[in-house]
Write a protein that holds these residues in place. Structure first.
Motif, mmCIF file in Angstrom:
data_model
loop_
_atom_site.group_PDB
_atom_site.id
_atom_site.type_symbol
_atom_site.label_atom_id
_atom_site.label_comp_id
_atom_site.label_asym_id
_atom_site.label_seq_id
_atom_site.Cartn_x
_atom_site.Cartn_y
_atom_site.Cartn_z
ATOM 1 N N VAL A 53 -37.248 -30.229 -12.076
ATOM 2 C CA VAL A 53 -36.245 -29.882 -11.075
ATOM 3 C C VAL A 53 -35.624 -31.166 -10.545
ATOM 4 O O VAL A 53 -36.336 -32.053 -10.068
ATOM 5 N N VAL A 54 -34.300 -31.267 -10.672
ATOM 6 C CA VAL A 54 -33.600 -32.441 -10.133
ATOM 7 C C VAL A 54 -33.287 -32.152 -8.672
ATOM 8 O O VAL A 54 -32.385 -31.378 -8.361
ATOM 9 N N LEU A 55 -34.055 -32.744 -7.804
ATOM 10 C CA LEU A 55 -33.919 -32.460 -6.372
ATOM 11 C C LEU A 55 -32.706 -33.176 -5.779
ATOM 12 O O LEU A 55 -32.317 -34.256 -6.243
ATOM 13 N N PRO A 56 -32.100 -32.595 -4.745
ATOM 14 C CA PRO A 56 -30.974 -33.265 -4.075
ATOM 15 C C PRO A 56 -31.389 -34.631 -3.545
ATOM 16 O O PRO A 56 -32.571 -34.876 -3.277
ATOM 17 N N GLU A 57 -30.414 -35.503 -3.398
ATOM 18 C CA GLU A 57 -30.691 -36.863 -2.933
ATOM 19 C C GLU A 57 -31.407 -36.828 -1.585
ATOM 20 O O GLU A 57 -31.086 -36.037 -0.699
ATOM 21 N N ILE A 58 -32.383 -37.701 -1.444
ATOM 22 C CA ILE A 58 -33.188 -37.778 -0.233
ATOM 23 C C ILE A 58 -33.545 -39.239 0.017
ATOM 24 O O ILE A 58 -33.568 -40.056 -0.919
ATOM 25 N N THR A 59 -33.790 -39.578 1.247
ATOM 26 C CA THR A 59 -34.217 -40.929 1.587
ATOM 27 C C THR A 59 -35.739 -40.992 1.630
ATOM 28 O O THR A 59 -36.378 -40.283 2.418
ATOM 29 N N ILE A 60 -36.323 -41.811 0.751
ATOM 30 C CA ILE A 60 -37.765 -42.017 0.692
ATOM 31 C C ILE A 60 -38.019 -43.514 0.747
ATOM 32 O O ILE A 60 -37.409 -44.282 0.003
ATOM 33 N N LEU A 61 -38.904 -43.932 1.616
ATOM 34 C CA LEU A 61 -39.211 -45.355 1.796
ATOM 35 C C LEU A 61 -37.950 -46.155 2.116
ATOM 36 O O LEU A 61 -37.818 -47.315 1.728
ATOM 37 N N GLY A 62 -37.004 -45.519 2.790
ATOM 38 C CA GLY A 62 -35.768 -46.196 3.163
ATOM 39 C C GLY A 62 -34.755 -46.294 2.044
ATOM 40 O O GLY A 62 -33.708 -46.923 2.218
ATOM 41 N N ARG A 63 -35.025 -45.657 0.892
ATOM 42 C CA ARG A 63 -34.115 -45.703 -0.257
ATOM 43 C C ARG A 63 -33.570 -44.316 -0.559
ATOM 44 O O ARG A 63 -34.320 -43.333 -0.515
ATOM 45 N N LYS A 64 -32.272 -44.252 -0.889
ATOM 46 C CA LYS A 64 -31.673 -42.979 -1.266
ATOM 47 C C LYS A 64 -31.872 -42.763 -2.773
ATOM 48 O O LYS A 64 -31.370 -43.549 -3.579
ATOM 49 N N VAL A 65 -32.581 -41.703 -3.129
ATOM 50 C CA VAL A 65 -32.894 -41.441 -4.531
ATOM 51 C C VAL A 65 -32.853 -39.938 -4.805
ATOM 52 O O VAL A 65 -32.930 -39.118 -3.884
ATOM 53 N N CYS A 66 -32.743 -39.599 -6.077
ATOM 54 C CA CYS A 66 -32.881 -38.222 -6.545
ATOM 55 C C CYS A 66 -34.147 -38.170 -7.393
ATOM 56 O O CYS A 66 -34.268 -38.927 -8.366
ATOM 57 N N VAL A 67 -35.069 -37.306 -7.032
ATOM 58 C CA VAL A 67 -36.345 -37.211 -7.724
ATOM 59 C C VAL A 67 -36.325 -36.027 -8.679
ATOM 60 O O VAL A 67 -35.851 -34.941 -8.334
ATOM 61 N N VAL A 68 -36.834 -36.260 -9.882
ATOM 62 C CA VAL A 68 -37.026 -35.189 -10.855
ATOM 63 C C VAL A 68 -38.511 -34.860 -10.851
ATOM 64 O O VAL A 68 -39.346 -35.735 -11.103
ATOM 65 N N ALA A 69 -38.846 -33.624 -10.523
ATOM 66 C CA ALA A 69 -40.254 -33.285 -10.334
ATOM 67 C C ALA A 69 -40.534 -31.845 -10.731
ATOM 68 O O ALA A 69 -39.618 -31.035 -10.916
ATOM 69 N N LYS A 70 -41.818 -31.544 -10.828
ATOM 70 C CA LYS A 70 -42.295 -30.184 -11.078
ATOM 71 C C LYS A 70 -43.378 -29.854 -10.060
ATOM 72 O O LYS A 70 -44.116 -30.739 -9.618
ATOM 73 N N LEU A 71 -43.460 -28.595 -9.720
ATOM 74 C CA LEU A 71 -44.510 -28.130 -8.824
ATOM 75 C C LEU A 71 -45.761 -27.819 -9.645
ATOM 76 O O LEU A 71 -45.698 -27.086 -10.630
ATOM 77 N N ARG A 72 -46.881 -28.391 -9.264
ATOM 78 C CA ARG A 72 -48.152 -28.058 -9.900
ATOM 79 C C ARG A 72 -48.648 -26.763 -9.265
ATOM 80 O O ARG A 72 -49.282 -26.761 -8.208
ATOM 81 N N THR A 73 -48.337 -25.664 -9.923
ATOM 82 C CA THR A 73 -48.551 -24.356 -9.309
ATOM 83 C C THR A 73 -50.019 -24.082 -9.000
ATOM 84 O O THR A 73 -50.330 -23.431 -7.998
ATOM 85 N N ASP A 74 -50.945 -24.571 -9.843
ATOM 86 C CA ASP A 74 -52.358 -24.332 -9.569
ATOM 87 C C ASP A 74 -52.811 -25.073 -8.310
ATOM 88 O O ASP A 74 -53.526 -24.525 -7.468
ATOM 89 N N VAL A 75 -52.365 -26.323 -8.173
ATOM 90 C CA VAL A 75 -52.704 -27.095 -6.976
ATOM 91 C C VAL A 75 -52.011 -26.499 -5.757
ATOM 92 O O VAL A 75 -52.601 -26.425 -4.666
ATOM 93 N N HIS A 76 -50.773 -26.077 -5.930
ATOM 94 C CA HIS A 76 -50.027 -25.460 -4.829
ATOM 95 C C HIS A 76 -50.759 -24.212 -4.331
ATOM 96 O O HIS A 76 -50.891 -24.002 -3.107
ATOM 97 N N ALA A 77 -51.250 -23.394 -5.258
ATOM 98 C CA ALA A 77 -51.989 -22.192 -4.876
ATOM 99 C C ALA A 77 -53.260 -22.548 -4.119
ATOM 100 O O ALA A 77 -53.602 -21.915 -3.096
ATOM 101 N N GLU A 78 -53.956 -23.568 -4.581
ATOM 102 C CA GLU A 78 -55.185 -23.989 -3.918
ATOM 103 C C GLU A 78 -54.901 -24.502 -2.515
ATOM 104 O O GLU A 78 -55.654 -24.214 -1.568
ATOM 105 N N ARG A 79 -53.821 -25.232 -2.373
ATOM 106 C CA ARG A 79 -53.495 -25.784 -1.062
ATOM 107 C C ARG A 79 -53.045 -24.686 -0.098
ATOM 108 O O ARG A 79 -53.315 -24.758 1.106
ATOM 109 N N ILE A 80 -52.370 -23.661 -0.619
ATOM 110 C CA ILE A 80 -52.017 -22.531 0.231
ATOM 111 C C ILE A 80 -53.281 -21.850 0.744
ATOM 112 O O ILE A 80 -53.406 -21.509 1.929
#
Length: 217
Positions: A53-80
Motif C-alpha cells: 500500500v502506497v500511503l499518502p505523504e506523511i512527516t516521519i522523523l521530521g522528513r516528508k516521505v511516502c511509505v510503501v507498506a503492508k499490514l501484518r494481519t496476524d500480528v494486527h489480530a494479536e494486538r487487537i
C-alpha cells in the motif's frame, strides 16, 4: 591652497561597476513536479517493483516521505486481542528494546517495503530518504529536468550510490523511469528504538488510510 583634481576615470569606472551590479539577472523558473506527490509515489513504487500500500505523504522523523507498506494481519489480530493499538509515544516505544521488557513488547504490525521521498530537487529528496535507507529500501522521485544537470551527475549520483538509494524520474507527462537502482547489499541496521517508532507510525497510518480486515478472529 589649490583643490586636488578628481579622478574622473576612476569614478566613472566605479559608477559603471555599481550600475552593472544593480542590473537584474535572468530569472530561471523553478522546476515543478509534473503531478501530485501521492500520484508520483504510486507510479514510482510500481516502477521499483515495491508491492504494498502506497500511503499518502506523511512527516516521519521530521522528513516528508511516502511509505510503501503492508499490514501484518496476524500480528494486527494479536494486538487487537491484547488491546495494543499503535503507539506513537517515543518514550514508551524506547522501552520496548530494553532487555527486561523486550519479551512483553508488542510485535511490529507493519511490514515496510520501502520509503519514497518525492521532491523537486535531489538535495531535498536525499535529506528525507537517507535516514530510512539505514533500515531498508529507500528511493528518491525527481522531475526529469532536475537530473539533466552537472550537479546531479557529479554530486547526486555518487551520494545516492553510497547510501544505496534508488532514483526514479518523472517526465513532464508524469511518465516515470528508473534512473538508478537501489543497492541491496548495503549494511542495514538491526531493530532499534527509531525503527520501532517508525513502524508504529506506519502501522497507525495504515489503519487510518488503508482498508484493514473488518474481522480478525
Amino acid at each position: 591652497m589649490a583643490a586636488t583634481p578628481q579622478n574622473t576615470d576612476r569614478s566613472t569606472v566605479a559608477g559603471g561597476a555599481k550600475r552593472s551590479r544593480s542590473m537584474p539577472s535572468r530569472v530561471v523558473p523553478p522546476i515543478e513536479l509534473p503531478a501530485s506527490v501521492d500520484e508520483l509515489a504510486r507510479a514510482a513504487a510500481a516502477q521499483l517493483g515495491w508491492n504494498g500500500v502506497v500511503l499518502p505523504e506523511i512527516t516521519i522523523l521530521g522528513r516528508k516521505v511516502c511509505v510503501v507498506a503492508k499490514l501484518r494481519t496476524d500480528v494486527h489480530a494479536e494486538r487487537i486481542a491484547m488491546g495494543a493499538g499503535p503507539v506513537a509515544d517515543r518514550a514508551t516505544v524506547d522501552t520496548w528494546t530494553w532487555p527486561e521488557l523486550a519479551g512483553t513488547a508488542p510485535a511490529p504490525a507493519a511490514e515496510i517495503i520501502g520509503v519514497l521521498a518525492v521532491a523537486r530537487h535531489w538535495r531535498t529528496a536525499m535529506a528525507s530518504a537517507v535516514p530510512f535507507a539505514r533500515y531498508g529500501e529507500a528511493a528518491m522521485v525527481l522531475p526529469s529536468p532536475a537530473v539533466l544537470t552537472e550537479d546531479y551527475v557529479g554530486n547526486c549520483l555518487p551520494r545516492a550510490r553510497a547510501y544505496g538509494l534508488g532514483i526514479v524520474t518523472a517526465d513532464p507527462n508524469s511518465v516515470v523511469d528508473l534512473d538508478l537502482e537501489g543497492r541491496t547489499e548495503r549494511v542495514v541496521l538491526a531493530e532499534d528504538p527509531v525503527s520501532r517508532l517508525v513502524n508504529e507510525i506506519v502501522y497507525d497510518h495504515l489503519l487510518r488510510t488503508a482498508e484493514a480486515p473488518a474481522e480478525l478472529d
